[in-house]
Motif scaffolding. Structure first.
Motif, PDB file in Angstrom:
ATOM      1  N   SER A   1      67.482 -25.472  12.585  1.00 25.24           N
ATOM      2  CA  SER A   1      66.739 -26.701  12.848  1.00 25.24           C
ATOM      3  C   SER A   1      65.328 -26.455  13.367  1.00 25.24           C
ATOM      4  O   SER A   1      64.522 -27.377  13.406  1.00 25.24           O
ATOM      5  N   ASN A   2      65.025 -25.231  13.770  1.00 24.95           N
ATOM      6  CA  ASN A   2      63.690 -24.927  14.288  1.00 24.95           C
ATOM      7  C   ASN A   2      63.170 -23.660  13.609  1.00 24.95           C
ATOM      8  O   ASN A   2      63.318 -22.554  14.129  1.00 24.95           O
ATOM      9  N   LEU A   3      62.547 -23.838  12.466  1.00 28.62           N
ATOM     10  CA  LEU A   3      62.074 -22.694  11.688  1.00 28.62           C
ATOM     11  C   LEU A   3      60.920 -21.954  12.349  1.00 28.62           C
ATOM     12  O   LEU A   3      60.608 -20.829  11.974  1.00 28.62           O
ATOM     13  N   GLN A   4      60.294 -22.556  13.373  1.00 22.87           N
ATOM     14  CA  GLN A   4      59.211 -21.904  14.096  1.00 22.87           C
ATOM     15  C   GLN A   4      59.701 -21.167  15.343  1.00 22.87           C
ATOM     16  O   GLN A   4      58.916 -20.544  16.053  1.00 22.87           O
ATOM     17  N   SER A   5      60.996 -21.219  15.592  1.00 22.14           N
ATOM     18  CA  SER A   5      61.567 -20.523  16.746  1.00 22.14           C
ATOM     19  C   SER A   5      61.401 -19.009  16.594  1.00 22.14           C
ATOM     20  O   SER A   5      61.529 -18.467  15.492  1.00 22.14           O
ATOM     21  N   PRO A   6      61.117 -18.304  17.685  1.00 16.01           N
ATOM     22  CA  PRO A   6      61.074 -16.840  17.606  1.00 16.01           C
ATOM     23  C   PRO A   6      62.391 -16.249  17.086  1.00 16.01           C
ATOM     24  O   PRO A   6      62.383 -15.223  16.422  1.00 16.01           O
ATOM     25  N   TYR A   7      63.514 -16.908  17.378  1.00 18.63           N
ATOM     26  CA  TYR A   7      64.811 -16.428  16.889  1.00 18.63           C
ATOM     27  C   TYR A   7      64.853 -16.440  15.360  1.00 18.63           C
ATOM     28  O   TYR A   7      65.440 -15.559  14.744  1.00 18.63           O
ATOM     29  N   THR A   8      64.241 -17.468  14.757  1.00 20.16           N
ATOM     30  CA  THR A   8      64.218 -17.599  13.310  1.00 20.16           C
ATOM     31  C   THR A   8      63.169 -16.685  12.688  1.00 20.16           C
ATOM     32  O   THR A   8      63.412 -16.051  11.656  1.00 20.16           O
ATOM     33  N   LYS A   9      62.014 -16.615  13.319  1.00 21.17           N
ATOM     34  CA  LYS A   9      60.917 -15.826  12.776  1.00 21.17           C
ATOM     35  C   LYS A   9      61.122 -14.320  12.946  1.00 21.17           C
ATOM     36  O   LYS A   9      60.709 -13.536  12.099  1.00 21.17           O
ATOM     37  N   PHE A  10      61.759 -13.921  14.036  1.00 13.87           N
ATOM     38  CA  PHE A  10      61.945 -12.497  14.346  1.00 13.87           C
ATOM     39  C   PHE A  10      63.385 -12.191  14.760  1.00 13.87           C
ATOM     40  O   PHE A  10      63.634 -11.663  15.843  1.00 13.87           O
ATOM     41  N   PRO A  11      64.372 -12.529  13.919  1.00 11.01           N
ATOM     42  CA  PRO A  11      65.775 -12.384  14.336  1.00 11.01           C
ATOM     43  C   PRO A  11      66.179 -10.947  14.661  1.00 11.01           C
ATOM     44  O   PRO A  11      67.114 -10.729  15.440  1.00 11.01           O
ATOM     45  N   ASP A  12      65.461  -9.967  14.108  1.00 11.54           N
ATOM     46  CA  ASP A  12      65.807  -8.572  14.395  1.00 11.54           C
ATOM     47  C   ASP A  12      65.439  -8.161  15.817  1.00 11.54           C
ATOM     48  O   ASP A  12      65.835  -7.082  16.265  1.00 11.54           O
ATOM     49  N   ASN A  13      64.745  -9.023  16.556  1.00 13.42           N
ATOM     50  CA  ASN A  13      64.387  -8.719  17.949  1.00 13.42           C
ATOM     51  C   ASN A  13      65.398  -9.232  18.969  1.00 13.42           C
ATOM     52  O   ASN A  13      65.244  -8.955  20.162  1.00 13.42           O
ATOM     53  N   PHE A  14      66.412  -9.984  18.532  1.00 13.55           N
ATOM     54  CA  PHE A  14      67.284 -10.686  19.474  1.00 13.55           C
ATOM     55  C   PHE A  14      68.761 -10.390  19.242  1.00 13.55           C
ATOM     56  O   PHE A  14      69.206 -10.238  18.113  1.00 13.55           O
ATOM     57  N   THR A  15      69.508 -10.374  20.353  1.00 11.62           N
ATOM     58  CA  THR A  15      70.949 -10.136  20.331  1.00 11.62           C
ATOM     59  C   THR A  15      71.639 -11.150  21.231  1.00 11.62           C
ATOM     60  O   THR A  15      71.215 -11.360  22.377  1.00 11.62           O
ATOM     61  N   LEU A  16      72.703 -11.774  20.728  1.00  6.55           N
ATOM     62  CA  LEU A  16      73.519 -12.665  21.548  1.00  6.55           C
ATOM     63  C   LEU A  16      74.514 -11.817  22.327  1.00  6.55           C
ATOM     64  O   LEU A  16      75.255 -11.025  21.748  1.00  6.55           O
ATOM     65  N   MET A  17      74.505 -12.006  23.649  1.00  2.00           N
ATOM     66  CA  MET A  17      75.375 -11.235  24.534  1.00  2.00           C
ATOM     67  C   MET A  17      76.270 -12.171  25.341  1.00  2.00           C
ATOM     68  O   MET A  17      75.824 -13.240  25.781  1.00  2.00           O
ATOM     69  N   GLU A  18      77.526 -11.765  25.536  1.00  2.00           N
ATOM     70  CA  GLU A  18      78.407 -12.455  26.484  1.00  2.00           C
ATOM     71  C   GLU A  18      78.184 -11.776  27.828  1.00  2.00           C
ATOM     72  O   GLU A  18      78.312 -10.546  27.940  1.00  2.00           O
TER      73      GLU A  18
END
Length: 87
Positions: free
Chosen positions: A40-57
């Motif tokens: 829903s947010n194509l300008q989000s850093p998560y969308t633009k640079f997904p290789d930089n982020f990890t979901l952690m518990e």
């Protein structure tokens, strides 16, 4: 019986910092939340640079007591592995 929810955070590999945590009922639901955010947010850093982020518990939260428990960090998914929602 205690009602527990899981605590999650997104780790940023560029800044080497964790984002503020959020609660969800399980890993699948947390992944769906992030997938929806990315879609829903194509300008989000998560969308633009997904290789930089990890979901952690990062822990558990007990609603009845307000207590947070954490003993380890657990890798859930790299954001680059989250597929766009098919329409």
């Amino acid at each position: 019986m205690a009602n527990k929810k899981l605590l999650f955070s997104i780790y940023d590999d560029v800044t080497k910092l964790y984002e503020p945590p959020f609660l969800d009922i399980n890993k699948g639901s947390a992944m769906r939340r992030i997938q929806d955010l990315m879609q829903s947010n194509l300008q989000s850093p998560y969308t633009k640079f997904p290789d930089n982020f990890t979901l952690m518990e990062i822990g558990e939260f007990t609603e009845e007591t307000g207590l947070i428990f954490q003993d380890t960090l657990e890798h859930v998914v790299d954001l680059k592995e989250i597929q766009p929602i098919k329409e």
